[in-house]
Enzyme design. Structure first.
Site, PDB file in Angstrom:
ATOM      1  CB  CYS A  42     -30.339  16.011  42.104  1.00 39.02           C
ATOM      2  SG  CYS A  42     -31.496  15.248  41.111  1.00 39.02           S
ATOM      3  CG  ASN A  70     -40.319  13.164  38.381  1.00 34.12           C
ATOM      4  OD1 ASN A  70     -41.514  14.024  38.834  1.00 34.12           O
ATOM      5  ND2 ASN A  70     -40.348  12.256  38.090  1.00 34.12           N
ATOM      6  CB  ILE A  71     -39.799  15.604  32.947  1.00 31.83           C
ATOM      7  CG1 ILE A  71     -39.959  17.351  32.777  1.00 31.83           C
ATOM      8  CG2 ILE A  71     -39.922  15.712  31.144  1.00 31.83           C
ATOM      9  CD1 ILE A  71     -39.040  18.470  32.309  1.00 31.83           C
ATOM     10  CD  GLU A  72     -40.728   8.523  34.782  1.00 32.26           C
ATOM     11  OE1 GLU A  72     -40.580   8.110  35.966  1.00 32.26           O
ATOM     12  OE2 GLU A  72     -41.550   7.742  34.827  1.00 32.26           O
ATOM     13  CG  ASN A  73     -37.568   9.785  26.905  1.00 33.47           C
ATOM     14  OD1 ASN A  73     -37.304   9.199  26.566  1.00 33.47           O
ATOM     15  ND2 ASN A  73     -37.933  11.065  26.463  1.00 33.47           N
ATOM     16  CD  GLU A  85     -35.171  16.209  43.259  1.00 38.43           C
ATOM     17  OE1 GLU A  85     -34.744  15.319  44.307  1.00 38.43           O
ATOM     18  OE2 GLU A  85     -34.660  15.584  42.235  1.00 38.43           O
ATOM     19  CE1 TYR A 109     -38.382   4.373  33.525  1.00 39.57           C
ATOM     20  CE2 TYR A 109     -37.757   2.976  32.026  1.00 39.57           C
ATOM     21  CZ  TYR A 109     -38.655   3.989  32.423  1.00 39.57           C
ATOM     22  OH  TYR A 109     -39.140   3.187  33.016  1.00 39.57           O
ATOM     23  CB  CYS A 127     -30.634  10.995  42.410  1.00 35.88           C
ATOM     24  SG  CYS A 127     -30.020  12.364  41.357  1.00 35.88           S
ATOM     25  CB  CYS A 168     -33.885  14.667  38.849  1.00 37.31           C
ATOM     26  SG  CYS A 168     -33.195  13.491  39.238  1.00 37.31           S
TER      27      CYS A 168
END
Length: 160
Positions: free
Chosen positions: A115, A62-65, A75, A68, A112, A73
Site C-alpha cells: 500500500c 479491506n476485502i478478504e478471500n 488503502e 489470501y 503495509c 487492502c
C-alpha cells in the site's frame, strides 16, 4: 563502512479533538468504512478514506478471500477507487484505521509495504505530498507528511 540512521518525522495527536476539522472528518469516514470490511478470516477490519483536491471524500475497506493473496487492502481499494472515479484529481490525504474482533487496537496501525508503494505512485500522479493519518480503533493518531516519511528509500520510476 559507516552506519547511518533514518529518522522519520511525524506528529502525534492524542485524540480527534486535536486534529483539524478536515482530518477528523476523514478519520471518522475511515472508521465507518472499517465497519463495512469483509474480513471473515482474519477478523481484522481496515477502513480507509481519502480527501481529494476537489473536496470529495472516497472511502473503502479491506476485502478478504479464502485464497489470501486474492484479497485487497483498504488503502489500495480506496486509492484505486478514487483514481477511477476522479481521474486527474489529486489525492491530498488518506486516513487509515482498523478494528479487530480478537483484540482491542488502541494504537495507530500503518499501511503495509504494498500500500505504501501505491501511495508513492499516487503522490507522483497527484504532484503533491500525501498526508497519511493512522489510528487504531481508539487511541492516538499519527500523521505523516509525504510518503517518504512513512517509507524510506522508496522505489520510483527513475529506476526503470
Amino acid at each position: 563502512m559507516r552506519k547511518e540512521q533514518f529518522v522519520s518525522p511525524y506528529e502525534v495527536y492524542d485524540n480527534l479533538d486535536e486534529l483539524s476539522a478536515q482530518d477528523a472528518e476523514l478519520l471518522r469516514c475511515a472508521h465507518e468504512a472499517a465497519k463495512k470490511a469483509y474480513a471473515p478470516y482474519s477478523k481484522f477490519n481496515v477502513g480507509a478514506a481519502v480527501r481529494l483536491a476537489n473536496g470529495k471524500i472516497v472511502s473503502g475497506n479491506n476485502i478478504e478471500n479464502a485464497a489470501y493473496p486474492s484479497g485487497l487492502c483498504a488503502e489500495r481499494v480506496t486509492l484505486f477507487s478514487a483514481q477511477a472515479q476522479y481521474p486527474g484529481v489529486a489525492v491530498e490525504s488518506i486516513a487509515v484505521t482498523a478494528h479487530s474482533d480478537k483484540v482491542m487496537i488502541d494504537e495507530p496501525i500503518a499501511p503495509c509495504g504494498a500500500c505504501r508503494q501505491v501511495m508513492v505512485e499516487v503522490e507522483k500522479i497527484s504532484q503533491c505530498k500525501l498526508r497519511v493519518l493512522c489510528q487504531g480503533e481508539t487511541g492516538p493518531v499519527m500523521a505523516f507528511e509525504g510518503i517518504e516519511t512513512l517509507m524510506p528509500f522508496i522505489f520510483v520510476d527513475k529506476f526503470l
